[in-house]
Scaffold this active site. Structure first.
Site, PDB file in Angstrom:
ATOM      1  N   VAL A   1     -15.138  -1.289  -0.626  1.00 48.30           N
ATOM      2  CA  VAL A   1     -16.187  -2.154   0.127  1.00 48.30           C
ATOM      3  C   VAL A   1     -17.620  -1.909  -0.250  1.00 48.30           C
ATOM      4  CG1 VAL A   1     -16.207  -0.798   2.333  1.00 48.30           C
ATOM      5  CG2 VAL A   1     -16.877  -3.086   2.393  1.00 48.30           C
TER       6      VAL A   1
ATOM      7  N   TYR B   1       0.806   4.207  -2.480  1.00 50.05           N
ATOM      8  CA  TYR B   1      -0.290   5.231  -2.486  1.00 50.05           C
ATOM      9  C   TYR B   1      -0.084   5.929  -1.158  1.00 50.05           C
ATOM     10  CZ  TYR B   1      -5.118   6.811  -2.164  1.00 50.05           C
ATOM     11  OH  TYR B   1      -6.201   7.852  -1.918  1.00 50.05           O
TER      12      TYR B   1
ATOM     13  N   PHE C   1     -19.818  -4.742  -2.102  1.00 55.47           N
ATOM     14  CA  PHE C   1     -21.115  -5.434  -1.240  1.00 55.47           C
ATOM     15  C   PHE C   1     -22.376  -5.157  -2.313  1.00 55.47           C
ATOM     16  CE2 PHE C   1     -19.888  -5.021   3.442  1.00 55.47           C
ATOM     17  CZ  PHE C   1     -18.818  -6.196   3.070  1.00 55.47           C
TER      18      PHE C   1
ATOM     19  N   ARG D   1     -15.348   0.980   9.356  1.00 50.08           N
ATOM     20  CA  ARG D   1     -14.986   2.040   8.652  1.00 50.08           C
ATOM     21  C   ARG D   1     -16.084   3.335   8.930  1.00 50.08           C
ATOM     22  NH1 ARG D   1     -10.984  -0.447   8.383  1.00 50.08           N
ATOM     23  NH2 ARG D   1      -9.990  -1.057   6.487  1.00 50.08           N
TER      24      ARG D   1
ATOM     25  N   LYS E   1       1.046   9.847  -1.278  1.00 51.89           N
ATOM     26  CA  LYS E   1       0.246  11.073  -0.912  1.00 51.89           C
ATOM     27  C   LYS E   1       0.916  11.789   0.364  1.00 51.89           C
ATOM     28  CE  LYS E   1      -3.591  10.614  -3.127  1.00 51.89           C
ATOM     29  NZ  LYS E   1      -4.458  11.739  -3.780  1.00 51.89           N
TER      30      LYS E   1
ATOM     31  N   GLN F   1     -14.082  -5.332  11.934  1.00 54.65           N
ATOM     32  CA  GLN F   1     -13.350  -3.864  11.547  1.00 54.65           C
ATOM     33  C   GLN F   1     -14.304  -2.855  11.239  1.00 54.65           C
ATOM     34  OE1 GLN F   1     -13.395  -6.802   9.532  1.00 54.65           O
ATOM     35  NE2 GLN F   1     -12.500  -6.201   7.522  1.00 54.65           N
TER      36      GLN F   1
ATOM     37  N   ASP G   1      -4.008  -3.829   6.168  1.00 51.50           N
ATOM     38  CA  ASP G   1      -5.518  -3.166   6.155  1.00 51.50           C
ATOM     39  C   ASP G   1      -5.692  -2.754   7.483  1.00 51.50           C
ATOM     40  OD1 ASP G   1      -7.757  -3.131   4.670  1.00 51.50           O
ATOM     41  OD2 ASP G   1      -8.808  -4.643   6.130  1.00 51.50           O
TER      42      ASP G   1
ATOM     43  N   ARG H   1       0.712  -1.427  -0.186  1.00 49.61           N
ATOM     44  CA  ARG H   1       0.168   0.045  -0.004  1.00 49.61           C
ATOM     45  C   ARG H   1       0.931   1.239   0.106  1.00 49.61           C
ATOM     46  NH1 ARG H   1      -5.367  -1.550   2.631  1.00 49.61           N
ATOM     47  NH2 ARG H   1      -5.527   0.719   2.491  1.00 49.61           N
TER      48      ARG H   1
HETATM   49  N1  LIG Z   1     -12.851   7.896  -2.939  1.00 49.13           N
HETATM   50  C1  LIG Z   1     -12.254   7.893  -1.722  1.00 49.13           C
HETATM   51  O1  LIG Z   1     -12.740   7.228  -0.787  1.00 49.13           O
HETATM   52  C2  LIG Z   1     -10.894   8.604  -1.428  1.00 49.13           C
HETATM   53  C3  LIG Z   1     -10.496   8.508  -0.260  1.00 49.13           C
HETATM   54  C4  LIG Z   1      -9.393   9.402   0.110  1.00 49.13           C
HETATM   55  C5  LIG Z   1      -8.720  10.216  -0.996  1.00 49.13           C
HETATM   56  N2  LIG Z   1      -9.136   9.997  -2.108  1.00 49.13           N
HETATM   57  C6  LIG Z   1      -8.580  10.881  -3.501  1.00 49.13           C
HETATM   58  O2  LIG Z   1      -9.496  11.586  -3.969  1.00 49.13           O
HETATM   59  C7  LIG Z   1      -8.985  11.539  -5.295  1.00 49.13           C
HETATM   60  C8  LIG Z   1     -10.277  11.159  -6.278  1.00 49.13           C
HETATM   61  O3  LIG Z   1     -10.436   9.762  -5.810  1.00 49.13           O
HETATM   62  P1  LIG Z   1     -11.630   8.835  -6.459  1.00 49.13           P
HETATM   63  O4  LIG Z   1     -12.250   7.924  -5.691  1.00 49.13           O
HETATM   64  O5  LIG Z   1     -12.377   9.907  -7.495  1.00 49.13           O
HETATM   65  O6  LIG Z   1     -10.702   7.924  -7.581  1.00 49.13           O
HETATM   66  P2  LIG Z   1     -10.772   7.575  -8.932  1.00 49.13           P
HETATM   67  O7  LIG Z   1      -9.977   6.674  -9.187  1.00 49.13           O
HETATM   68  O8  LIG Z   1     -12.499   7.434  -9.446  1.00 49.13           O
HETATM   69  O9  LIG Z   1     -10.398   8.912  -9.618  1.00 49.13           O
HETATM   70  C9  LIG Z   1      -9.017   9.305  -9.853  1.00 49.13           C
HETATM   71  C10 LIG Z   1      -9.012   9.847 -11.402  1.00 49.13           C
HETATM   72  O10 LIG Z   1      -7.754  10.373 -11.560  1.00 49.13           O
HETATM   73  C11 LIG Z   1      -7.330  10.028 -12.873  1.00 49.13           C
HETATM   74  N3  LIG Z   1      -5.893   9.834 -12.771  1.00 49.13           N
HETATM   75  C12 LIG Z   1      -5.165   8.693 -12.471  1.00 49.13           C
HETATM   76  N4  LIG Z   1      -3.726   8.914 -12.822  1.00 49.13           N
HETATM   77  C13 LIG Z   1      -3.942  10.089 -13.702  1.00 49.13           C
HETATM   78  C14 LIG Z   1      -2.611  10.831 -14.135  1.00 49.13           C
HETATM   79  N5  LIG Z   1      -1.548  10.499 -13.831  1.00 49.13           N
HETATM   80  N6  LIG Z   1      -3.012  11.672 -14.693  1.00 49.13           N
HETATM   81  C15 LIG Z   1      -4.330  12.138 -15.029  1.00 49.13           C
HETATM   82  N7  LIG Z   1      -5.246  11.760 -14.439  1.00 49.13           N
HETATM   83  C16 LIG Z   1      -5.045  10.692 -13.722  1.00 49.13           C
HETATM   84  C17 LIG Z   1      -7.875   8.687 -13.257  1.00 49.13           C
HETATM   85  O11 LIG Z   1      -8.333   8.238 -14.639  1.00 49.13           O
HETATM   86  C18 LIG Z   1      -9.409   9.043 -12.347  1.00 49.13           C
HETATM   87  O12 LIG Z   1     -10.176   9.775 -13.421  1.00 49.13           O
HETATM   88  C19 LIG Z   1      -7.627  10.768  -5.531  1.00 49.13           C
HETATM   89  O13 LIG Z   1      -6.524  11.669  -5.555  1.00 49.13           O
HETATM   90  C20 LIG Z   1      -8.022   9.934  -4.263  1.00 49.13           C
HETATM   91  O14 LIG Z   1      -6.543   9.565  -3.800  1.00 49.13           O
HETATM   92  C21 LIG Z   1     -10.328   9.541  -2.577  1.00 49.13           C
END
Ligand SMILES: NC(=O)c1ccc[n+]([C@@H]2O[C@H](COP(=O)([O-])OP(=O)(O)OC[C@H]3O[C@@H](n4cnc5c(N)ncnc54)[C@H](O)[C@@H]3O)[C@@H](O)[C@H]2O)c1
Length: 318
Positions: free
Chosen positions: A186, A144, A190, A210, A148, A208, A272, A141
């Site tokens: 998840v 990521y 589901f 969330r 970040k 666990q 996890d 993991r």
């Molecule tokens: N959804 C969640 O629960 C969650 C939680 C924590 C953080 N985030 C953050 O929020 C953001 C969006 O998450 P999401 O759930 O919509 O994910 P997602 O995967 O649906 O969206 C990510 C988007 O980024 C694009 N992408 C990936 N790599 C790229 C690159 N190199 N250049 C251009 N575009 C690129 C993908 O095509 C996608 O459209 C992310 O940065 C993620 O880390 C989301």
């Protein structure tokens, strides 16, 4: 009215942010390489004259003229970000460098979609922003989590070194329509399993916990964060503090779908976290923000989306 760029704007959360900013009257430039996002997520916006879609990978520099940037680009679910872990780190780190460089040239305010994963497998619950986290730097993991974390470091170094106008939000689990059906997260797991009448996979004992925030609430938090005074940089936690065990979630989904799927138990994946819950006192105080949509209502919307998606997919394949 502002010209606002959203990287990752064709993804799950990004596409809802596109919707919201257009409703608020802004011009939106959606930049995405469609790694996990899709044109379908923004197809309803393509005829809007204030919306523009650009295929671009944020690991390469970009020269555009905008007033604000939301940096959302990054695959967010473990199955997606572990498929090409080197690219995941590049997207987080090179992507941040490129977008920060652009914001510096434009003197634009820039928002970073960070994550609760910066806390790793935390020793304290709920997690306040001042907690530094417990992250494995060499696990599956890490691409990521550490990507970040490094992006946050870059944001704060640009702030200290170049006086850049930054906003950093740490996003906790978010769910809603346009989640990817096969992303292994998840809620979507589901729902899709229940709709298909397949067994519901629970990892570990299902005890666990969330917390899940509905996407509209999350996007509202972003917009409020972006509108704060310049001296408020964050990081700020955004998420719904209401905790549920995986078992409770599975039972709720089964009831809403009206499914007779069985629950099956599998071993927990590596690293996890057993529990994750946001402390949102700072968001309440600074953004006057709390999530409004309860899990039941949010799940109904999400089930409706997946029902439609699976029906359309069936039509395509028959
Ligand atoms: N959804 C969640 O629960 C969650 C939680 C924590 C953080 N985030 C953050 O929020 C953001 C969006 O998450 P999401 O759930 O919509 O994910 P997602 O995967 O649906 O969206 C990510 C988007 O980024 C694009 N992408 C990936 N790599 C790229 C690159 N190199 N250049 C251009 N575009 C690129 C993908 O095509 C996608 O459209 C992310 O940065 C993620 O880390 C989301």
């Amino acid at each position: 009215m502002q010209r606002i760029m959203i990287t990752g704007g064709a993804g799950f959360v990004g596409s809802h942010l596109c919707d919201r900013l257009l409703i608020d009257g802004h011009d939106v430039l959606c930049v995405d390489n469609f790694y996990t996002g899709s044109k379908a997520n923004v197809s309803h916006l393509l005829n809007n004259p204030r919306f523009e879609l650009m295929r671009h990978d944020v690991t390469f520099p970009l020269y555009v003229e905008v007033d604000q940037i939301y940096n959302m680009a990054c695959p967010a679910s473990p199955v997606h970000y572990q498929r090409d872990p080197v690219q995941t780190t590049k997207t987080s780190v090179h992507g941040a460098i490129n977008m920060l460089g652009l914001a510096k040239r434009l003197k634009a305010r820039i928002f970073q979609a960070s994550t609760s994963e910066v806390y790793g497998d935390p020793e304290i619950h709920p997690q306040p922003e001042k907690y530094w986290g417990r992250v494995n730097p060499i696990g599956p993991r890490s691409c990521y989590d550490e990507g970040k974390r490094c992006a946050e470091t870059l944001f704060f170094d640009y702030y200290r070194q170049h006086n850049l106008d930054i906003k950093v939000a740490r996003i906790f689990n978010t769910y809603g329509p346009r989640m990817h059906p096969n992303d292994g997260r998840v809620v979507s797991n589901f729902i899709v399993q229940a709709l298909r009448g397949e067994d519901i996979t629970i990892y570990g004992s299902g005890q666990q916990t969330r917390s899940f925030c509905y996407v509209d609430d999350m996007v509202d938090g972003f917009v409020r964060m972006m509108a704060t005074e310049r001296d408020f940089t964050g990081p700020v936690n955004l998420g719904n503090p209401g905790e549920f065990t995986m078992l409770e979630l599975a039972e709720k989904v089964l009831r809403l779908v009206g499914s007779k799927s069985k629950l099956v138990f599998m071993p927990l994946p590596v690293d996890d976290p057993k529990q994750r819950q946001p402390d949102i006192a700072l968001a309440k105080a600074k953004l006057d923000w709390t999530p409004k949509v309860n899990l039941e209502d949010g799940l109904k919307e999400t089930v409706g989306y997946f029902q439609k998606l699976l029906t359309e997919n069936c039509k395509v394949h028959t």
